[in-house]
Design an enzyme around this catalytic site. Structure first.
Site, PDB file in Angstrom:
ATOM      1  N   HIS A 124      -3.232   4.853 -65.943  1.00  0.00           N
ATOM      2  CA  HIS A 124      -3.050   4.409 -67.331  1.00  0.00           C
ATOM      3  C   HIS A 124      -3.598   5.482 -68.258  1.00  0.00           C
ATOM      4  CE1 HIS A 124      -7.171   3.434 -66.256  1.00  0.00           C
ATOM      5  NE2 HIS A 124      -7.471   3.436 -67.544  1.00  0.00           N
ATOM      6  N   ASP A 158      -5.869   5.667 -72.089  1.00  0.00           N
ATOM      7  CA  ASP A 158      -6.833   4.768 -72.730  1.00  0.00           C
ATOM      8  C   ASP A 158      -6.483   4.356 -74.150  1.00  0.00           C
ATOM      9  OD1 ASP A 158      -8.379   4.593 -70.500  1.00  0.00           O
ATOM     10  OD2 ASP A 158      -9.812   6.134 -71.099  1.00  0.00           O
ATOM     11  N   HIS A 176      -4.819   8.576 -65.962  1.00  0.00           N
ATOM     12  CA  HIS A 176      -5.813   8.596 -64.894  1.00  0.00           C
ATOM     13  C   HIS A 176      -5.873   7.240 -64.205  1.00  0.00           C
ATOM     14  CE1 HIS A 176      -7.783   7.244 -68.589  1.00  0.00           C
ATOM     15  NE2 HIS A 176      -8.556   6.505 -67.813  1.00  0.00           N
ATOM     16  N   ARG A 232     -19.400   0.613 -55.942  1.00  0.00           N
ATOM     17  CA  ARG A 232     -19.348   1.753 -56.870  1.00  0.00           C
ATOM     18  C   ARG A 232     -19.777   1.289 -58.253  1.00  0.00           C
ATOM     19  NH1 ARG A 232     -15.798   2.962 -60.987  1.00  0.00           N
ATOM     20  NH2 ARG A 232     -15.053   5.094 -61.261  1.00  0.00           N
TER      21      ARG A 232
END
Length: 712
Positions: free
Chosen positions: A544, A546, A616, A626
């Site tokens: 996508h 941002d 990204h 994570r």
């Protein structure tokens, strides 16, 4: 041609495409794609194989006819009228080609002229992309794997095919030798093996493979040059005024010459690579002369050195070598360059001279593919322009470096480890040592305490994938938890300080002098769900942008709601690396061509502009947890993060209470903590570089829908 190597695979289609009836490959390709879309897998596989066979047959016919007619109708010299002397043989050669191709390409050669788009698909091996799916549906795994591997070799950044290759590797019953390139080019295999032997000091084996590579490369050059003598490529010029006789002849001829000159780039570019290997032919000779000298064959070593000097006649080290070889062989020994290399260089120089004449007098353009072109060959007025272009390019490079290496950064000890150039994009950067190990541990403790408190941080399925749990904490919620005694104040304060430190770093690097405001701050953890990772094919976060809605098919990104159109820059501050997967990757607008990857580790900050230039996504977290601080910034003050203002007010209120003698003070406050936003000396050593499994075994599918999300 290497494409003929795949004919064994296509034997079933050979009868339907006999030499007397070669069906146009673009028609077969179109029918094959239509069958593919109709899910008629057997028909699709048959037609696509026939299309590849026809494409290879067409190229073979053109090469063979041009070679045959060059022998049958040579261009003679001698006296006579220049038109008869020049154009007479040209007409005879044209007639020969028409007859030869007419016999091979029924119903007519003109029927085999495909559009640029279709030819480009075959150059990029797109038919194999369809073929592998068709073969898979037909349960023909070996053929599916070969087709997939053939496509992937030429398109190594294709995200979907990378996933498919990994699937095939995990399947039982798939043989390792099925992963073969059906379009393999012989010279590359020989070259890479020869270089490996050379690097291992195995010079006898290196000589054999490098000689094979050089011979195959020169043959591939001849095949490429023959294909340059094709139709006039000017499909976009139909409405322009047609040129006269001499202009038309000159323009087409120069087009052919430029095509021939570019053949060296085609031969020197390994399938799947963007750039060609520099000095591909001269480098063979350089390696060979040394290898021959090491095995004691000074005669061939001298021959290779003399051949190399045809490209670089003033090369001092090679001239010294030649002097040494002449001494060893005796002054009377005849040392000459190879005949094939002499022919190659002389012909290339003749073509360059004609091309540069056209550039100077006919307004043509030319990007010379060779580093060895003699300076005296370039006209004086073009040399000046060349120098101006070089100066302009140098200045542009300096401007880019100046923009990207703002300095000094507002904090000591921080390193720029990757910039836009290394990340193959624009407005991208990676900083290391933004946080210390102890600060990462404190923020990880905050996530754990917040999770145990069960207030606003309860793990739930990720909105992007059912295979991960998702936890998120805002700065305001962190302060409220601290106020309630669920987390320590110093950890909540550190979240504020670390995000502010990141903001100042990004602002100083990308927009010095122009204020960046927080748009949203989110402490996020993603945890792989045990027992649900086997055969997983999705991403942790789909590709996508941002501040816009990504449209891969239209190659556009739409700045409209529900996208956060006011966001200007984005950042991720990583807290740990003890997990598998979860790396950030950037792609082209197509969302499948990966251009750069960033591997998480404590204190690493990746920052980039939020627009369409930086699509990204995040690889799947396949094991472990994570955690990172996700950050978005805006130049628009009206869109500044209001929760942050409230969080800072709570922190100020806490500071006032601590200053009061009778104030309520808990154990474990931030009394001994040091502000992460203060400039500091270089921190103690960080963890060694990530030794986890190389990202790539869990590459996942990109989304087919457009959506805007806050979380990475």
């Amino acid at each position: 041609m290497a494409s003929l190597l795949c004919l064994s695979l296509l034997a079933a289609a050979a009868a339907a495409t006999s030499p007397g009836r070669l069906v146009p490959f673009d028609l077969l390709y179109a029918d094959g794609v239509r069958a593919y879309l109709a899910r008629d897998w057997a028909r699709a596989a048959e037609l696509l194989q026939r299309a590849l066979h026809s494409y290879a047959g067409l190229r073979a016919a053109r090469r063979a006819c041009r070679a045959a007619c060059a022998r049958e109708e040579p261009f003679p010299g001698g006296p006579g009228g220049w038109e008869a002397a020049l154009l007479g043989p040209v007409l005879q050669r044209a007639g020969c080609l028409q007859r030869c191709l007419g016999r091979r390409l029924l119903p007519a050669p003109s029927a085999h002229r495909a559009s640029r788009a279709v030819r480009r698909d075959f150059e990029r091996r797109e038919p194999y992309n369809y073929l592998q799916v068709a073969f898979f549906q037909l349960k023909k795994l070996d053929q599916a794997v070969s087709a997939a591997h053939t496509f992937f070799v030429a398109n190594p950044q294709h995200l979907q095919m990378r996933e498919d290759i990994e699937k095939y590797r995990r399947m039982s019953g798939v043989k390792s030798d099925s992963f073969r390139d059906l379009e393999a080019t012989p010279h590359w295999e020989a070259y890479e093996t020869g270089v490996q032997h050379y690097d291992a000091d195995e010079y006898l084996q290196a000589v054999a493979r490098l000689e094979e590579s050089l011979s195959e490369a020169l043959s591939a050059l001849e095949e490429c040059r023959a294909l340059c003598e094709g139709p006039w490529e000017d499909e976009d010029e139909e409405e322009k005024m047609q040129p006269g006789l001499y202009e038309a002849i000159a323009a087409h001829y120069i087009q052919v010459l430029k095509c021939r000159q570019q053949c060296v780039l085609e031969v020197a570019t390994k399938p799947g690579r963007i750039s060609a290997t520099e000095d591909f032919i001269p480098s063979h000779l350089d390696l060979l002369q040394f290898a021959y000298s090491q095995v004691g064959n000074q005669t061939l070593a001298a021959e290779c050195a003399a051949s190399y000097l045809l490209f670089y006649p003033t090369d001092e080290p090679m001239l010294e070598k030649m002097k040494q070889y002449r001494t060893e062989l005796g002054e009377d020994a005849a040392v000459t360059a190879r005949q094939s290399i002499q022919h190659y260089v002389q012909r290339s120089l003749m073509e360059k001279k004609l091309i540069y004449y056209a550039v100077e007098h006919l307004g043509e353009t030319f990007n010379d593919p060779d580093l060895w072109t003699p300076d005296e060959l370039i006209p004086e007025n073009l040399k000046e322009k060349h120098r101006e272009d070089q100066e302009k390019q140098k200045q542009e490079t300096l401007d880019v470096e100046e923009r990207e290496k703002r300095g000094p950064l507002p904090f000591e000890g921080i390193a720029v480890t990757m910039d836009s150039q290394r990340m193959n994009g624009t407005q991208r950067v990676v900083f290391d040592r933004v946080l210390t190990e102890s600060e990462c541990e404190d923020l990880l403790r905050l996530t754990k305490a917040a999770g145990e408190a069960g207030d606003g941080y309860r793990a739930r399925r990720s909105p992007h994938t059912p295979h991960e749990r998702f936890e998120g904490l805002t700065v305001l919620k962190a302060m409220q938890l601290a106020q309630n005694g669920d987390v320590e104040w110093r950890d909540a304060k550190l979240l504020l300080q670390a995000s502010e430190k990141s903001r100042r770093i990004i602002e100083s690097y990308f927009t010095p002098g122009k204020k960046l405001h927080f748009s949203f701050t989110h402490l996020v953890c993603r945890t792989a769900v045990d027992g649900e990772q086997e055969g997983r094919m999705d991403l942790s976060h789909p590709v996508h942008a941002d501040n816009c809605l990504l449209d891969p098919e239209g190659q556009e990104c739409w700045k409209e709601p529900p996208a956060y159109v006011y966001r200007d820059y984005s950042g991720i501050l990583y807290l740990n690396d003890d997990f598998q997967g979860g790396g950030l990757f950037f792609t082209e607008m197509d969302t499948v061509t990966v251009t750069a990857e960033v591997h998480p580790k404590c204190g690493r900050l990746v920052a980039f502009s939020s627009g369409k230039e930086n699509p990204h996504g995040v690889w799947a977290v396949s094991r472990g947890r994570r955690c990172a601080v996700a950050l978005w910034y805006t130049h628009s003050q009206e869109h500044a993060e209001q929760e942050r203002v409230k969080a800072e007010e709570l922190m100020e209120q806490r500071a006032v209470e601590q200053d009061q003698p009778d104030g309520d003070k808990r154990q474990g406050t931030d009394r001994g903590s040091r502000s992460s936003s203060e400039p500091r000396a270089p921190s103690r050593g960080t963890k060694p570089a990530d030794q986890r499994q190389k990202p790539g075994s869990d590459r996942k599918q990109h989304p087919k829908v457009l959506r805007a999300r806050d979380e990475f």
